[in-house]
Motif scaffolding. Structure first.
Motif, PDB file in Angstrom:
ATOM      1  N   PRO A  22       9.877   6.013  -1.529  1.00 19.73           N
ATOM      2  CA  PRO A  22       9.724   7.157  -0.620  1.00 19.73           C
ATOM      3  C   PRO A  22       9.444   8.457  -1.374  1.00 19.73           C
ATOM      4  O   PRO A  22      10.056   8.718  -2.405  1.00 19.73           O
ATOM      5  N   GLY A  23       8.528   9.230  -0.838  1.00 20.34           N
ATOM      6  CA  GLY A  23       8.273  10.577  -1.364  1.00 20.34           C
ATOM      7  C   GLY A  23       7.546  10.605  -2.690  1.00 20.34           C
ATOM      8  O   GLY A  23       7.465  11.661  -3.322  1.00 20.34           O
ATOM      9  N   ALA A  24       6.996   9.462  -3.129  1.00 26.24           N
ATOM     10  CA  ALA A  24       6.360   9.441  -4.448  1.00 26.24           C
ATOM     11  C   ALA A  24       4.987  10.103  -4.396  1.00 26.24           C
ATOM     12  O   ALA A  24       4.276  10.012  -3.403  1.00 26.24           O
ATOM     13  N   ARG A  25       4.652  10.753  -5.492  1.00 25.47           N
ATOM     14  CA  ARG A  25       3.301  11.291  -5.670  1.00 25.47           C
ATOM     15  C   ARG A  25       2.522  10.283  -6.512  1.00 25.47           C
ATOM     16  O   ARG A  25       3.042   9.759  -7.504  1.00 25.47           O
ATOM     17  N   HIS A  26       1.284   9.997  -6.102  1.00 25.61           N
ATOM     18  CA  HIS A  26       0.487   8.974  -6.783  1.00 25.61           C
ATOM     19  C   HIS A  26      -0.651   9.643  -7.539  1.00 25.61           C
ATOM     20  O   HIS A  26      -1.399  10.430  -6.968  1.00 25.61           O
ATOM     21  N   VAL A  27      -0.746   9.331  -8.825  1.00 22.90           N
ATOM     22  CA  VAL A  27      -1.810   9.900  -9.655  1.00 22.90           C
ATOM     23  C   VAL A  27      -2.467   8.780 -10.448  1.00 22.90           C
ATOM     24  O   VAL A  27      -1.857   7.740 -10.700  1.00 22.90           O
ATOM     25  N   ARG A  28      -3.715   9.004 -10.837  1.00 22.92           N
ATOM     26  CA  ARG A  28      -4.476   7.990 -11.569  1.00 22.92           C
ATOM     27  C   ARG A  28      -5.033   8.608 -12.844  1.00 22.92           C
ATOM     28  O   ARG A  28      -5.493   9.757 -12.834  1.00 22.92           O
ATOM     29  N   LEU A  29      -4.986   7.835 -13.940  1.00 24.32           N
ATOM     30  CA  LEU A  29      -5.571   8.297 -15.206  1.00 24.32           C
ATOM     31  C   LEU A  29      -7.018   7.834 -15.267  1.00 24.32           C
ATOM     32  O   LEU A  29      -7.296   6.631 -15.210  1.00 24.32           O
ATOM     33  N   VAL A  30      -7.920   8.787 -15.359  1.00 27.23           N
ATOM     34  CA  VAL A  30      -9.349   8.487 -15.510  1.00 27.23           C
ATOM     35  C   VAL A  30      -9.882   9.377 -16.622  1.00 27.23           C
ATOM     36  O   VAL A  30      -9.730  10.602 -16.558  1.00 27.23           O
ATOM     37  N   ASP A  31     -10.469   8.773 -17.638  1.00 25.28           N
ATOM     38  CA  ASP A  31     -11.025   9.539 -18.766  1.00 25.28           C
ATOM     39  C   ASP A  31     -10.010  10.495 -19.374  1.00 25.28           C
ATOM     40  O   ASP A  31     -10.337  11.634 -19.729  1.00 25.28           O
ATOM     41  N   GLY A  32      -8.773  10.072 -19.447  1.00 23.46           N
ATOM     42  CA  GLY A  32      -7.759  10.857 -20.152  1.00 23.46           C
ATOM     43  C   GLY A  32      -7.135  11.984 -19.367  1.00 23.46           C
ATOM     44  O   GLY A  32      -6.329  12.732 -19.897  1.00 23.46           O
ATOM     45  N   VAL A  33      -7.539  12.143 -18.099  1.00 21.86           N
ATOM     46  CA  VAL A  33      -6.918  13.180 -17.271  1.00 21.86           C
ATOM     47  C   VAL A  33      -6.419  12.567 -15.965  1.00 21.86           C
ATOM     48  O   VAL A  33      -6.844  11.479 -15.566  1.00 21.86           O
ATOM     49  N   LEU A  34      -5.518  13.273 -15.303  1.00 15.30           N
ATOM     50  CA  LEU A  34      -4.933  12.764 -14.065  1.00 15.30           C
ATOM     51  C   LEU A  34      -5.713  13.264 -12.865  1.00 15.30           C
ATOM     52  O   LEU A  34      -6.074  14.436 -12.792  1.00 15.30           O
ATOM     53  N   ILE A  35      -5.956  12.361 -11.922  1.00 21.73           N
ATOM     54  CA  ILE A  35      -6.514  12.768 -10.634  1.00 21.73           C
ATOM     55  C   ILE A  35      -5.570  12.269  -9.542  1.00 21.73           C
ATOM     56  O   ILE A  35      -4.919  11.241  -9.713  1.00 21.73           O
ATOM     57  N   PRO A  36      -5.453  13.009  -8.443  1.00 20.31           N
ATOM     58  CA  PRO A  36      -4.552  12.561  -7.386  1.00 20.31           C
ATOM     59  C   PRO A  36      -5.083  11.313  -6.696  1.00 20.31           C
ATOM     60  O   PRO A  36      -6.289  11.085  -6.650  1.00 20.31           O
ATOM     61  N   GLU A  37      -4.172  10.517  -6.193  1.00 24.96           N
ATOM     62  CA  GLU A  37      -4.558   9.298  -5.492  1.00 24.96           C
ATOM     63  C   GLU A  37      -3.666   9.151  -4.263  1.00 24.96           C
ATOM     64  O   GLU A  37      -2.454   9.359  -4.363  1.00 24.96           O
TER      65      GLU A  37
END
Ligand SMILES: Nc1ncnc2c1ncn2[C@@H]1O[C@H](COP(=O)(O)OP(=O)(O)OP(=O)(O)O)[C@@H](O)[C@H]1O
Length: 262
Positions: free
Chosen positions: A177-192
């Motif tokens: 619950p309440g988690a923030r999801h982020v993805r690593l692409v090319d060494g930086v984080l983008i929201p997911e």
């Protein structure tokens, strides 16, 4: 607040794995990304096991509960002794009930090297979650768990009241619950979006068509799922993710065919 600021990491003369990661822990954080994108590296840096090449982690607590991607279960020490030993180092009481809660079914007083993969993973989880850590960092905690333990883990994690950073390839982290999801692409984080791997995307969504010599390889490099049609990769993305994905696709030699409402 725990915060990772401007984290860069490169191994020897290899291209950088992390190229400026900023992450504030204002709640649980679920990290995804393609194989080799740097998730374990970032987790080790946040846990304090690896130094970044540049940048820093501020506000790391004294006790960090860390489950590495390869839990070192090849030990002659029995699980019960191991957990009591760790609790003594941390100055806390051992918490054997964590093993019970995870349905640990192996021998507690025999060498951990003889445990099955799943039972060894449960010992790894018990050492990471027990002893009152001020930060919990879990690298693929669902790996090897049976269905009952896998279903129960989000419940255990929901009751943590400390920062949590977790990677997950199974989609089960969507139940935290309440988690923030982020993805690593090319060494930086983008929201997911939380349900990107497990269900329909929240509207409004954007349809993106990319062209590449090998569109399946392009999708793999971007760490994204999509439909491959001849030389095209068709994606549905949340609006906030489109710019970063287009930029990453161009960097990987792809071109943009169209962007429009899904
Ligand atoms: N100690 C190391 N020395 C040199 N290179 C390393 C080291 N650790 C990781 N790497 C490299 O850094 C890159 C990122 O690895 P990392 O394990 O962080 O990725 P990951 O996203 O966790 O991958 P996976 O999903 O496969 O577990 C890879 O190219 C890997 O080979």
């Amino acid at each position: 607040m725990l915060r990772a600021e401007g984290i860069h990491k490169r191994y020897r003369r290899n291209p950088p794995v992390l190229a400026g990661v900023d992450l504030a822990f204002d709640g649980p954080v679920v990290l995804s990304g393609a194989n080799g994108s740097g998730k374990s590296t970032l987790l080790r840096i946040v846990a304090g096991c690896t130094s970044p090449t540049a940048g820093r982690v501020r506000g790391r607590p004294r006790v960090v509960g860390y489950l590495p991607d390869r839990f070192p279960a090849q030990l002659r020490m029995p699980a019960g002794v191991y957990l009591r030993h760790l609790a003594a180092i941390r100055g806390t009481a051992a918490e054997p009930e964590l093993l019970d809660a995870l349905g640990f079914a192996g021998p507690r007083e025999e060498a951990m090297a003889r445990l099955s993969k799943g039972n060894a993973q449960k010992v790894g989880l018990a050492q990471a979650l027990g002893g009152g850590p001020g930060l919990v960092v879990l690298d693929e905690p669902w790996a090897g768990l049976d269905r009952a333990a896998a279903d129960h883990l989000p419940v255990l994690l929901a009751h943590l009241d400390v920062p949590l950073l977790v990677t997950d390839h199974t989609g089960r982290a969507a139940r935290i619950p309440g988690a923030r999801h982020v993805r690593l692409v090319d060494g930086v984080l983008i929201p997911e979006p939380a349900d990107a791997d497990t269900g329909p995307l929240a509207a409004p969504a954007v349809a993106v068509v990319l062209r590449a010599v090998d569109p399946a390889a392009l999708l793999a490099e971007l760490g994204l799922r999509g439909r491959v049609d001849a030389d095209r990769a068709c994606l549905t993305l949340p609006p906030g993710e489109v710019d970063a994905v287009l930029l990453a696709a161009l960097r990987h030699g792809g071109s943009v065919v169209s962007v429009g409402p899904a």
